[in-house]
Design an enzyme around this catalytic site. Structure first.
Site, PDB file in Angstrom:
ATOM      1  CD  GLU A  61      -2.859  -6.203   4.885  1.00  0.00           C
ATOM      2  OE1 GLU A  61      -3.112  -5.026   5.182  1.00  0.00           O
ATOM      3  OE2 GLU A  61      -2.697  -6.589   3.695  1.00  0.00           O
ATOM      4  CG  HIS A 130     -11.766   0.164   6.145  1.00  0.00           C
ATOM      5  ND1 HIS A 130     -12.110   0.131   4.818  1.00  0.00           N
ATOM      6  CD2 HIS A 130     -10.422   0.368   6.185  1.00  0.00           C
ATOM      7  CE1 HIS A 130     -11.026   0.328   4.068  1.00  0.00           C
ATOM      8  NE2 HIS A 130      -9.983   0.475   4.880  1.00  0.00           N
TER       9      HIS A 130
END
Length: 325
Positions: A61, A130
């Site tokens: 990321e 998540h």
């Protein structure tokens, strides 16, 4: 008019903006080909626009956002995808210290027309790492715009406006909405940033609700119709926030309930209440309230996950309590 899913509206917005402006390109993990990533937003875009404008990346990321920041500084318009919002934390320096600050630190000489797309929220039973809703972190970061579309129409219109914006935009998609369908027009439209929408009119209680919580709030308002007259506001963009629309509603209703699925503590709802106390204190008939998630990592168990975020029946109870029913 035609039926379109939220995920299809996002794909359509990307197709239109990439076709309109050759400087727009996509970057992220597992994007673009027939699969289009785990949520299929970018399906077919690599076949259509080629590898030069749909850039697959390793699972990093910080590299995705860092590359996008550098590209935006040179005049391109990157749309960076972070597959789960939880892992934007791995690129936090690039978001909060680079993207948010470069234009300011350069005295406006460097523009940063960057969009970071990312899904957030719970409901898909994916546990603590998540399932987070982290929008408040970025509302707290000066230099960023924060967008949270709750409808199919807004998913397309707000994404197009975000891509055309000359500053960094965090575009947050609730994944429980991806396969929701809505009747929308043919052709192109944009939705301006910073304009709230009144989703239901009423005169006893103002409810400000974001993303998937908006749909729960609308169901709750329908359930109490006849008992409580509820006005439901979808802010659409958290930064900039259309506080004028909220204040106008409070002048009419005198009561404020904010609903979101992120934890209540330090959340976006607290910011709405703070600003309401400054702009609409004289209109309020009772203390504002925020109904949101529990201050706990999200459990994997479906019943426990449901217990950690407001459900329709919780919103109904809060609506009745706010007007003394």
């Amino acid at each position: 008019m035609r039926e379109l899913m939220y995920v299809q509206a996002l794909n359509e917005a990307l197709v239109e903006e990439m076709g309109r402006d050759a400087s727009v390109f996509l970057i992220g993990e597992d994007i673009g080909y027939s699969g289009g990533g785990v949520f299929r937003v970018t399906t077919g875009l690599a076949d259509r626009f080629g590898d030069g404008r749909v850039r697959e990346t390793p699972i990093s990321e910080s590299a995705i956002i860092g590359t996008a920041v550098g590209a935006a500084a040179t005049g391109l318009r990157p749309v960076a995808e972070i597959m789960y919002m939880d892992f934007i934390t791995c690129g936090m320096d690039q978001v909060a210290n680079q993207a948010a600050k470069i234009s300011f630190m350069s005295g406006g000489q460097v523009r940063l027309p960057l969009v970071i797309r990312t899904p957030s929220g719970m409901g898909t039973r994916e546990a603590a790492q998540h399932s987070q809703s982290l929008e408040a972190w970025f509302v707290h970061t000066p230099g960023l715009k924060v967008v949270m579309p709750a409808t199919v129409y807004d998913a397309k219109g707000l994404l197009k406006s975000s891509i055309r914006d000359d500053g960094p935009v965090l575009f947050i998609e609730n994944r429980m909405l991806y396969y929701e369908k809505e009747s929308v027009p043919e052709g192109e439209w944009v939705v301006p940033l910073g304009q709230a929408a009144i989703r239901r009119e009423g005169d006893q209680l103002t409810v400000v609700a974001t993303a998937y919580a908006l749909h729960k709030a609308l169901k709750a308002a329908e359930m109490v119709a006849g008992e409580v007259s509820v006005e439901v506001i979808d802010p659409r963009t958290l930064v900039p926030l259309d506080m004028e629309a909220i204040t106008r509603s409070l002048e009419k209703t005198g009561r404020l309930l904010v609903v979101h699925e992120a934890p209540v503590r330090g959340g976006f709802g607290a910011e709405v209440v703070r600003r309401a106390m400054e702009s609409a204190f004289e209109y309020l008939d009772c203390a504002p309230r925020v109904l949101g998630g529990a201050a706990t990592p999200m459990p994997y168990s479906p019943p426990l996950e449901d217990a950690c975020v407001p459900q329709v029946e919780d919103i109904v109870a809060a609506m009745r309590a706010m007007v003394g029913r």
